[in-house]
Motif scaffolding. Structure first.
Motif, mmCIF file in Angstrom:
data_model
loop_
_atom_site.group_PDB
_atom_site.id
_atom_site.type_symbol
_atom_site.label_atom_id
_atom_site.label_comp_id
_atom_site.label_asym_id
_atom_site.label_seq_id
_atom_site.Cartn_x
_atom_site.Cartn_y
_atom_site.Cartn_z
ATOM 1 N N GLY A 181 0.805 -1.214 0.000
ATOM 2 C CA GLY A 181 0.000 0.000 0.000
ATOM 3 C C GLY A 181 0.838 1.264 0.000
ATOM 4 N N GLY A 182 0.553 2.185 -0.912
ATOM 5 C CA GLY A 182 1.263 3.452 -1.009
ATOM 6 C C GLY A 182 2.484 3.420 -1.895
ATOM 7 N N ALA A 183 3.068 2.242 -2.121
ATOM 8 C CA ALA A 183 4.309 2.160 -2.883
ATOM 9 C C ALA A 183 4.113 2.427 -4.376
ATOM 10 C CB ALA A 183 4.952 0.786 -2.691
ATOM 11 N N PRO A 217 -5.907 -0.014 2.943
ATOM 12 C CA PRO A 217 -7.111 0.772 2.638
ATOM 13 C C PRO A 217 -7.380 0.806 1.135
ATOM 14 C CG PRO A 217 -5.272 2.222 3.087
ATOM 15 C CD PRO A 217 -4.779 0.836 3.391
ATOM 16 N N TRP A 218 -8.655 0.918 0.813
ATOM 17 C CA TRP A 218 -9.095 0.875 -0.576
ATOM 18 C C TRP A 218 -10.067 2.011 -0.841
ATOM 19 C CZ3 TRP A 218 -7.322 -1.623 -4.661
ATOM 20 C CH2 TRP A 218 -8.091 -1.633 -5.831
ATOM 21 N N THR A 238 -6.625 2.396 -3.436
ATOM 22 C CA THR A 238 -5.305 3.001 -3.424
ATOM 23 C C THR A 238 -5.331 4.203 -4.357
ATOM 24 O OG1 THR A 238 -4.566 1.633 -5.278
ATOM 25 C CG2 THR A 238 -4.205 0.755 -3.052
ATOM 26 N N ALA A 239 -4.318 5.052 -4.259
ATOM 27 C CA ALA A 239 -4.234 6.196 -5.164
ATOM 28 C C ALA A 239 -4.162 5.723 -6.612
ATOM 29 C CB ALA A 239 -3.012 7.047 -4.820
ATOM 30 N N LEU A 240 -3.475 4.617 -6.847
ATOM 31 C CA LEU A 240 -3.365 4.054 -8.192
ATOM 32 C C LEU A 240 -4.719 3.600 -8.700
ATOM 33 C CD1 LEU A 240 -1.606 3.078 -10.555
ATOM 34 C CD2 LEU A 240 -1.152 0.990 -9.253
ATOM 35 N N ALA A 241 -5.455 2.875 -7.877
ATOM 36 C CA ALA A 241 -6.774 2.384 -8.284
ATOM 37 C C ALA A 241 -7.742 3.544 -8.514
ATOM 38 C CB ALA A 241 -7.326 1.435 -7.231
ATOM 39 N N ALA A 242 -7.713 4.540 -7.620
ATOM 40 C CA ALA A 242 -8.613 5.678 -7.758
ATOM 41 C C ALA A 242 -8.356 6.431 -9.049
ATOM 42 C CB ALA A 242 -8.455 6.610 -6.556
ATOM 43 N N ALA A 243 -7.087 6.571 -9.431
ATOM 44 C CA ALA A 243 -6.742 7.290 -10.659
ATOM 45 C C ALA A 243 -7.276 6.563 -11.892
ATOM 46 C CB ALA A 243 -5.228 7.459 -10.755
ATOM 47 N N VAL A 244 -7.137 5.240 -11.905
ATOM 48 C CA VAL A 244 -7.629 4.463 -13.052
ATOM 49 C C VAL A 244 -9.155 4.489 -13.087
ATOM 50 C CG1 VAL A 244 -7.711 2.166 -14.097
ATOM 51 C CG2 VAL A 244 -5.575 3.013 -13.103
ATOM 52 N N GLU A 245 -9.793 4.411 -11.918
ATOM 53 C CA GLU A 245 -11.255 4.473 -11.869
ATOM 54 C C GLU A 245 -11.777 5.813 -12.388
ATOM 55 O OE1 GLU A 245 -12.087 3.599 -7.769
ATOM 56 O OE2 GLU A 245 -12.524 1.483 -8.207
ATOM 57 N N ARG A 246 -11.067 6.905 -12.078
ATOM 58 C CA ARG A 246 -11.528 8.236 -12.495
ATOM 59 C C ARG A 246 -11.586 8.391 -14.007
ATOM 60 N NH1 ARG A 246 -8.664 10.177 -7.897
ATOM 61 N NH2 ARG A 246 -6.769 10.482 -9.139
ATOM 62 N N VAL A 247 -10.718 7.668 -14.719
ATOM 63 C CA VAL A 247 -10.731 7.768 -16.182
ATOM 64 C C VAL A 247 -11.554 6.648 -16.816
ATOM 65 C CG1 VAL A 247 -8.525 8.970 -16.250
ATOM 66 C CG2 VAL A 247 -8.561 6.464 -16.427
ATOM 67 N N GLY A 248 -12.297 5.908 -15.975
ATOM 68 C CA GLY A 248 -13.187 4.875 -16.492
ATOM 69 C C GLY A 248 -12.525 3.546 -16.789
ATOM 70 N N GLY A 249 -11.319 3.341 -16.271
ATOM 71 C CA GLY A 249 -10.620 2.091 -16.523
ATOM 72 C C GLY A 249 -11.127 0.961 -15.647
ATOM 73 N N THR A 250 -10.856 -0.259 -16.072
ATOM 74 C CA THR A 250 -11.235 -1.441 -15.295
ATOM 75 C C THR A 250 -10.253 -1.627 -14.148
ATOM 76 O OG1 THR A 250 -12.187 -2.533 -17.230
ATOM 77 C CG2 THR A 250 -11.588 -3.940 -15.368
ATOM 78 N N VAL A 251 -10.777 -1.799 -12.937
ATOM 79 C CA VAL A 251 -9.934 -1.973 -11.756
ATOM 80 C C VAL A 251 -10.366 -3.225 -10.998
ATOM 81 C CG1 VAL A 251 -9.237 -1.014 -9.533
ATOM 82 C CG2 VAL A 251 -9.499 0.493 -11.505
ATOM 83 N N ALA A 264 -18.272 -6.721 4.275
ATOM 84 C CA ALA A 264 -18.807 -6.134 5.498
ATOM 85 C C ALA A 264 -17.692 -5.861 6.507
ATOM 86 C CB ALA A 264 -19.869 -7.042 6.107
ATOM 87 N N GLU A 265 -16.761 -6.781 6.630
ATOM 88 C CA GLU A 265 -15.650 -6.600 7.557
ATOM 89 C C GLU A 265 -14.741 -5.456 7.113
ATOM 90 O OE1 GLU A 265 -12.899 -7.142 10.704
ATOM 91 O OE2 GLU A 265 -15.047 -7.517 10.428
ATOM 92 N N LEU A 266 -14.509 -5.333 5.817
ATOM 93 C CA LEU A 266 -13.685 -4.233 5.331
ATOM 94 C C LEU A 266 -14.358 -2.891 5.591
ATOM 95 C CD1 LEU A 266 -12.359 -5.693 1.958
ATOM 96 C CD2 LEU A 266 -11.044 -5.245 4.039
ATOM 97 N N ARG A 267 -15.675 -2.827 5.426
ATOM 98 C CA ARG A 267 -16.396 -1.583 5.731
ATOM 99 C C ARG A 267 -16.308 -1.261 7.224
ATOM 100 N NH1 ARG A 267 -20.155 -3.819 2.027
ATOM 101 N NH2 ARG A 267 -21.484 -4.578 3.749
ATOM 102 N N ARG A 268 -16.421 -2.304 8.057
ATOM 103 C CA ARG A 268 -16.340 -2.097 9.499
ATOM 104 C C ARG A 268 -14.982 -1.548 9.882
ATOM 105 N NH1 ARG A 268 -14.278 -3.867 13.944
ATOM 106 N NH2 ARG A 268 -13.029 -5.445 12.867
ATOM 107 N N ARG A 269 -13.926 -2.125 9.314
ATOM 108 C CA ARG A 269 -12.579 -1.669 9.643
ATOM 109 C C ARG A 269 -12.329 -0.244 9.148
ATOM 110 N NH1 ARG A 269 -8.725 -6.965 8.265
ATOM 111 N NH2 ARG A 269 -9.863 -8.466 9.565
ATOM 112 N N ALA A 270 -12.870 0.082 7.987
ATOM 113 C CA ALA A 270 -12.665 1.403 7.423
ATOM 114 C C ALA A 270 -13.336 2.487 8.258
ATOM 115 C CB ALA A 270 -13.191 1.465 5.994
ATOM 116 N N SER A 271 -14.430 2.126 8.922
ATOM 117 C CA SER A 271 -15.174 3.112 9.716
ATOM 118 C C SER A 271 -14.759 3.139 11.187
ATOM 119 C CB SER A 271 -16.684 2.823 9.632
ATOM 120 O OG SER A 271 -16.987 1.553 10.197
ATOM 121 N N ALA A 272 -13.896 2.189 11.566
ATOM 122 C CA ALA A 272 -13.491 2.105 12.984
ATOM 123 C C ALA A 272 -12.564 3.246 13.366
ATOM 124 C CB ALA A 272 -12.806 0.763 13.223
#
Length: 275
Positions: free
Chosen positions: A192-194, A216-217, A219-232, A267-275
């Motif tokens: 993560g982050g690298a 965390p999800w 990542t900056a890489l995934a978010a950038a590809v998603e913003r241009v409509g790419g498959t992630v 569900a567990e990932l959402r729980r951890r993200a909001s903790a």
């Protein structure tokens, strides 16, 4: 009756495997089955295995145990040998059976997203997951791939894995990712982050992305590809599908409830993200 299983590794505290496996047991009606998590360094694996009794069905292995496990099992699959690591040990008929479900996890995760036959691929990182990614790419029909690493002199073992699967592997350096990101699929096995520094060039290239990080999800890489409509494709999909295969191997049943496991993990990932 063999009905105990667990994940081993170091660090292990945040492993999602217990959530996934326990959800499978519940949905399959496997009363009495349990799945734990144990902190275990490489030098402790042999002793842990020697201490298991007949109540154990299997183990999931994470870093740094996958390579060490090859020398501690009685039977090892051809796939685990070729990849250079076993992430699964099934205890059956008094013997330890080593296997690798990471490769099938990657293949299934990519296929689920419609990435069944990419024309070219760039893999970032040179560790055990990168080796499994190269094996998976060969199963998707690729004949060559580029491996971008920090130090090419230390990438020989991973490149050899790809070559054992019939891939021609070109080794390059991470600094050249902006020039290399012309592949149809970019696979990031970096922690993560690298890979944040490569977000802009990968997104601009129009490549699809498989990022093995799941929290965390995004990542900056995934978010950038998603913003241009790419498959992630995120790392959770790989983790889910390799766990599905592990449950099948350990229980001897094929009716593994993928969606129940997916729902529990998300569900567990959402729980951890909001903790």
């Amino acid at each position: 009756m063999a009905n105990r299983a667990a994940v081993l590794g170091s660090p292990i505290t945040h492993s999602l495997s217990p959530v996934l496996h326990r959800a499978a047991y519940a949905a399959m009606g496997l009363e009495g089955w349990s799945y734990g998590a144990f902190e275990c360094a490489e030098d402790g694996l042999a002793g842990f295995l020697d201490g298991l009794d007949g109540t154990w069905a299997g183990l999931s292995l994470t870093m740094p145990l996958k390579r060490a496990a090859l020398g501690l099992v009685d039977v090892v699959s051809d796939l685990a040998v070729a990849v250079g690591g076993a992430n699964t040990i099934v205890l059956r008929d008094g013997a330890r059976h080593g296997d690798n479900t990471d490769v099938s996890g990657i293949v299934t995760a990519l296929a689920e997203a419609g990435l069944r036959a990419p024309a070219s691929a760039l893999v970032l990182g040179g560790g055990a997951t990168a080796a499994s990614a190269l094996a998976a790419l060969s199963r998707l029909g690729l004949q060559e791939a580029t491996l971008a690493v920090r130090d090419p002199s230390r990438a020989g073992e991973t490149a050899e894995v790809g070559e054992r699967f019939g891939l021609k592997v070109h080794v390059d350096v991470l600094e050249r990712v902006p020039q290399l990101a012309t592949a149809e699929l970019v696979v990031s096995t970096l922690p993560g982050g690298a890979a944040d520094a490569f977000a802009a060039p990968v997104a601009a290239s129009g490549a699809a992305l498989f990022d093995v990080v799941y929290a965390p999800w995004p990542t900056a890489l995934a978010a950038a590809v998603e913003r241009v409509g790419g498959t992630v494709v995120g790392g959770f999909a790989m983790l889910l599908h390799q766990a599905v295969r592990q449950v099948a191997l350990m229980t001897g049943r094929d009716d593994v409830p993928v969606e129940a496991m997916r729902a529990a993990g998300e569900a567990e990932l959402r729980r951890r993200a909001s903790a």
